[in-house]
Design an enzyme around this catalytic site. Structure first.
Site, short mmCIF file in Angstrom:
data_model
loop_
_atom_site.label_atom_id
_atom_site.label_comp_id
_atom_site.label_asym_id
_atom_site.label_seq_id
_atom_site.Cartn_x
_atom_site.Cartn_y
_atom_site.Cartn_z
N ASN A 36 39.58 -2.72 39.71
CA ASN A 36 39.51 -1.66 38.58
C ASN A 36 41.05 -1.02 38.26
O ASN A 36 41.51 -0.66 37.17
CB ASN A 36 38.49 -0.86 38.40
CG ASN A 36 37.29 -1.32 38.13
OD1 ASN A 36 37.19 -2.42 37.54
ND2 ASN A 36 35.99 -0.91 38.51
N ASP A 42 34.96 -6.12 34.90
CA ASP A 42 33.95 -6.55 34.35
C ASP A 42 33.79 -8.10 34.35
O ASP A 42 32.62 -8.72 34.50
CB ASP A 42 34.02 -6.17 32.82
CG ASP A 42 33.93 -4.49 32.55
OD1 ASP A 42 33.30 -4.18 33.65
OD2 ASP A 42 34.01 -4.28 31.51
N ASP A 89 26.76 -4.64 47.87
CA ASP A 89 27.83 -3.87 47.04
C ASP A 89 29.11 -4.33 47.46
O ASP A 89 29.53 -4.82 48.56
CB ASP A 89 27.66 -2.60 48.02
CG ASP A 89 28.67 -1.52 47.06
OD1 ASP A 89 30.13 -1.44 47.51
OD2 ASP A 89 28.39 -0.83 46.30
N ASP A 93 29.21 -1.70 40.94
CA ASP A 93 29.07 -3.24 41.55
C ASP A 93 28.22 -3.42 42.55
O ASP A 93 28.53 -4.14 43.47
CB ASP A 93 30.72 -3.24 42.41
CG ASP A 93 30.80 -2.11 43.06
OD1 ASP A 93 30.15 -1.29 43.08
OD2 ASP A 93 31.57 -2.30 44.24
#
Length: 893
Positions: free
Chosen positions: A510, A519, A502, A545
């Site tokens: 973001n 992305d 992770d 993620d």
């Protein structure tokens, strides 16, 4: 036996009678042929009119579509530029050279969205669209400054085009710029919305928020239609075009080469076509005009030829009237029928889209191949030089076809790869069967090209297994691979290692640079992982993620080393986006798969736990799962607490306590009480549970929004029954977690609760921690401004404990700063804590904020805070928390 007569007759009839009969028959056939010829000419002409009418309808439709593409091309300029100047607007208009393709084009105009009708007028609460860019400028000066909002139909079209993001066409109207000019000034506009620069909006909400104006192209509608129609159409038809939207019949265009009654309705045999474009419906009526085609004399010629042939036939009947002639005629008729039958068969096969081949059974050489087959394989007229088996790729299938003659099965049906000489193979369904032609065995083969279907099937299969963003396996395929690994372990196979990764602080990318940047980071990391993992590793993106890696035959040490190498590689990776550089790190959990009896659900839960432990220990590290790990036990305890919290909400076992805040200066005292609401929980046995025991689990498992909603609803519903003294409440503080104010619907919930319970918003203060506010600054500011507009206040809690700087205070609309208690606790003994409290107080006062010191444990700390001009104190030295009045047991009798 035929009876011959002296006059040359037979069967008792004179020869002239047979000749006369032949003449009558010939004349009758001549009349029939002329009639059929005339009908054939009429049908041919009707078919030509059908095609011409259809082509005319398509031409008008194509012209409208092309006009829409012209407007879409100019729209793309605005998406690619932050600001389009008048020179840029005129330049793209000149580069497109629209007048060459669209002589009917009058102007291209851009109207900017504004909340004011003009520069000197007051806002009226409506959207206005002021025209400020027009091309060409010459002749269209009347459009500059035109407000689209003054034209209800145009305004409705602009809003509809914005919401649908597709061209919208107006009703016919009089062109302003052609007022007083000769010729018709009828016009229509085709309109598209203009959005702020960036990628095209994805949904309705984004389209509405990013709209900055509207773009319209105006056309002379009669000229547009006339230019679209083929010249032959205007020669053969009376053309009328009407706007029939919503049941109307507005005449847009009418033209014919012959005089017709203006405005007359369509005749019965007219061609009528409804064309829908841009929210309008045009009806095109094409009435055929009389045709002066000189070819109408051809049936008369046919009749004349028939008469001549009849005379010849009569002469022939005069000369041949006997059994031999009839027999020869019969044989000729039979031969003609056979030839027609064979011709029909060949014509049918030639027209088939399937590949049809006929081959000899002994050597499979082709006897016949239809047109589709000859074109697909590149076969010329000499089809016999190619064998059927030479067109098949699979050697085993070639042998089966060669042995098919005389086989009891007698037929082959399967998919195969075929190819012609010097051609690439293609996939087809192939059917081969035995047939006999003239007592000679043959093979009939029929094939259909399925290459596109097979490619599509393979693409769908790939998409079902892979993540569209990273091209790694998706969660579904990874779980299938994990099940296969468990099955191999149950069968005694080698051990496996499961790595669960992770990314740390991925949400920050973001929030600051947008989801598109996130992305791109995920796609780049996927490429990085594929380049450093062993060949037998299975790597997948599980969502967001989160990534998972499955390695066969890895020992515990090898798995940890691999995880460390991945973590190190990601830690050294720098991601750049729009002049910003981000340092990336990842937390990785490792789970070993050994022995039989494992389950997918348990393994994924262990992997998630191990990854969580890596994050809890500071992130950017690897954690190997262990059943004896005490932290793992704590993680499981939190998971158990999540269920207990949900049940407590359902059972109504949450309680409200309160703690008072007191001003440190006599001049700030008021009659009301300043208090903060605190949440408590009673367990299943009735014992009181402090918040530190269940709040971490609630935050971890996303339960804080539900708890915060309960606190707000309960506080407002019992606002007059919170303080036991009965004194009025001047200010009541309620703590909110980060996920709560990130919920777009929470502000509406608070405002609705205030209205329902009749509580004045000026008595409410919402506390948001510094860390939560900074992690989503834009959402925090939006939430605060929404409730502050209603009268609520805000306090920044735990200031100084997180990563914020004083600069954030200028952007956050807060009324109070609550200094983190860790500085207050050490203010008596730590000079640094004392200096921090003083600096925060001075800056807060300069910004017009009131400062609160929490965790005040004794009078000495209270005096120091008073000396530093802190406004309020909170802590055990001031007031110890106690249950709210509405949660106290009633007094006993």
């Amino acid at each position: 036996m035929h009876e011959q007569r002296k006059d040359g007759g037979f069967l008792g009839q004179p020869t002239w009678l047979w000749s006369f009969g032949a003449l009558l028959v010939g004349l009758a056939l001549s009349v029939l042929a002329a009639t059929l010829h005339h009908d054939a000419l009429e049908r041919s002409d009707r078919m030509r009119l059908d095609r011409l009418a259809e082509r005319s309808f398509e031409a008008v439709d194509g012209q409208l579509q092309t006009c829409g593409l012209l407007v879409r091309a100019v729209q793309a300029l605005f998406l690619a530029s932050d600001e389009v100047t008048e020179s840029e607007f005129e330049a793209i208009y000149a580069n497109l050279r629209p007048r060459e393709q669209f002589p009917s084009l009058q102007a291209m105009a851009y109207a900017e969205r504004s909340d004011r009708p003009s520069a000197d007028a007051e806002p009226d609460g409506r959207d206005h669209y002021l025209t400020n860019l027009v091309a060409p400028r010459s002749g269209n000066e009347a459009l500059v400054g035109l407000d689209v909002a003054t034209q209800p139909a145009n305004l409705a079209a602009a809003r509809f085009a914005r919401d649908a993001d597709r061209p919208v066409m107006s009703a016919p109207f009089q062109l302003i710029q052609r007022t007083g000019m000769p010729g018709p000034n009828d016009g229509v506009t085709i309109r598209l919305p203009i959005f702020s620069a960036g990628p095209p909006p994805r949904d309705l909400a984004e389209r509405r928020s990013r709209e900055i104006g509207t773009l319209a192209a105006s056309f002379r509608v009669s000229r547009l239609i006339a230019d679209a129609l083929p010249s032959e159409t205007q020669e053969r038809f009376r053309i009328r075009v009407l706007d029939v939207t919503d049941g109307g019949r507005a005449l847009l265009f009418e033209q014919a080469t012959q005089a017709v009654e203006p405005g007359a309705g369509p005749v019965q045999d007219a061609y009528v076509h409804d064309l829908a474009y841009g929210g309008r419906t045009w009806r095109i009526e094409a009435e055929p005009l009389p045709d002066a085609d000189p070819a109408t004399w051809l049936p008369a010629l046919t009749f004349g030829i028939g008469v001549l042939a009849s005379l010849l036939l009569a002469s022939l009947a005069w000369s041949i009237a006997g059994t031999r002639s009839r027999a020869l005629a019969l044989a000729s008729d039979m031969a003609a029928q056979y030839r027609q039958s064979e011709a029909r068969f060949r014509a049918l096969n030639e027209l088939l889209p399937a590949l049809v081949m006929l081959a000899r059974a002994d050597d499979t050489s082709l006897v016949y191949a239809n047109q589709a087959c000859r074109d697909r394989f590149g076969i010329g007229d000499d089809a016999g030089a190619i064998r059927l088996v030479d067109l098949v790729d699979d050697p085993a299938l070639r042998d089966r076809i060669a042995r098919l003659s005389g086989s009891p099965d007698g037929i082959i049906n399967e998919s195969a790869q075929l190819h012609g000489p010097e051609q690439l193979p293609f996939w087809a369904t192939l059917s081969v069967s035995n047939i006999d032609l003239g007592d000679e065995p043959h093979l009939l083969a029929v094939a259909n090209d399925i290459t596109e279907l097979r490619v599509l099937s393979e693409e769908l299969s790939y998409q079902a297994k892979h993540d569209s963003l990273t091209s790694l396996y998706n969660r579904r395929e990874f779980e299938r691979r994990l099940d296969a690994a468990i099955t191999s372990l149950d069968a005694g196979g080698p051990p496996w290692a499961l790595l669960y990764m992770d990314l740390d602080q991925f949400k920050l990318i973001n929030d600051t640079s947008g989801h598109y940047a996130g992305d791109q980071l995920l796609a780049q990391l996927a490429t990085l992982l594929l380049g450093m993992l062993p060949e037998n590793a299975v790597v997948a993106r599980l969502g967001g993620d989160e990534f998972a890696i499955l390695v066969e035959g890895a020992s515990e040490n090898e798995a940890v080393v691999l995880a460390e190498s991945i973590r190190t590689e990601i830690d050294g990776y720098s991601f750049g986006w729009e002049q910003r550089n981000y340092t990336i790190s990842a937390s990785i959990g490792v789970v070993m798969l050994r022995g039989a009896g494992l389950s997918q659900r348990t393994l994924l839960a262990h992997a998630d736990t191990a990854c969580y432990m890596a994050k809890e220990r500071g992130r950017n590290r690897v954690h190997l799962f262990s059943e004896e790990d005490s932290e793992t036990t704590q993680r499981r305890s939190e998971m158990e607490w999540a269920g207990r919290i949900r049940q407590a909400l359902a059972d109504g076992r949450f309680l409200l306590h309160f703690q008072e805040l007191v001003p440190l200066w006599e001049g700030e005292r008021s009659e009301g009480v300043h208090m903060e609401m605190l949440i408590r929980l009673r367990d299943e046995k009735g014992a009181l549970v402090p918040p530190g025991a269940f709040i971490p689990a609630a935050e971890r498992f996303g339960l804080m929004p539900a708890i915060d909603r309960w606190v707000v609803e309960t506080t407002l519903a019992n606002f007059s029954r919170l303080h036991p003294s009965g004194r009025p409440i001047s200010l009541c503080a309620i703590n909110l977690s980060g996920p709560t104010f990130e919920d777009a619907a929470f502000a509406d919930f608070v405002l609705d609760a205030i209205d329902r319970h009749g509580v004045s918003p000026r008595h409410l203060c919402f506390e948001i921690t510094e860390t939560a506010a900074v992690s989503n600054m834009a959402r925090a500011v939006e939430f605060m401004q929404r409730l502050r507009a209603a009268g609520c206040k805000f306090s920044l809690d735990d200031f100084g404990s997180g990563m914020a700087s004083f600069g954030y205070l200028k952007n956050l609309p807060v009324d109070f700063i609550k200094i983190d208690g860790s500085f207050i606790r050490n203010i008596e003994t730590d000079p640094v804590s004392y200096s921090i409290v003083r600096a925060v107080t001075d800056i807060g006062h300069q910004l017009g904020l009131q400062v609160i010191g929490e965790w005040v444990a004794d009078e000495r700390a209270r005096d120091l805070l008073r000396g530093l001009s802190v406004d309020y104190a909170q802590g055990f030295a001031v007031h110890k928390p106690e249950p709210a009045l509405c949660f106290r047991d009633p007094p006993r009798a």
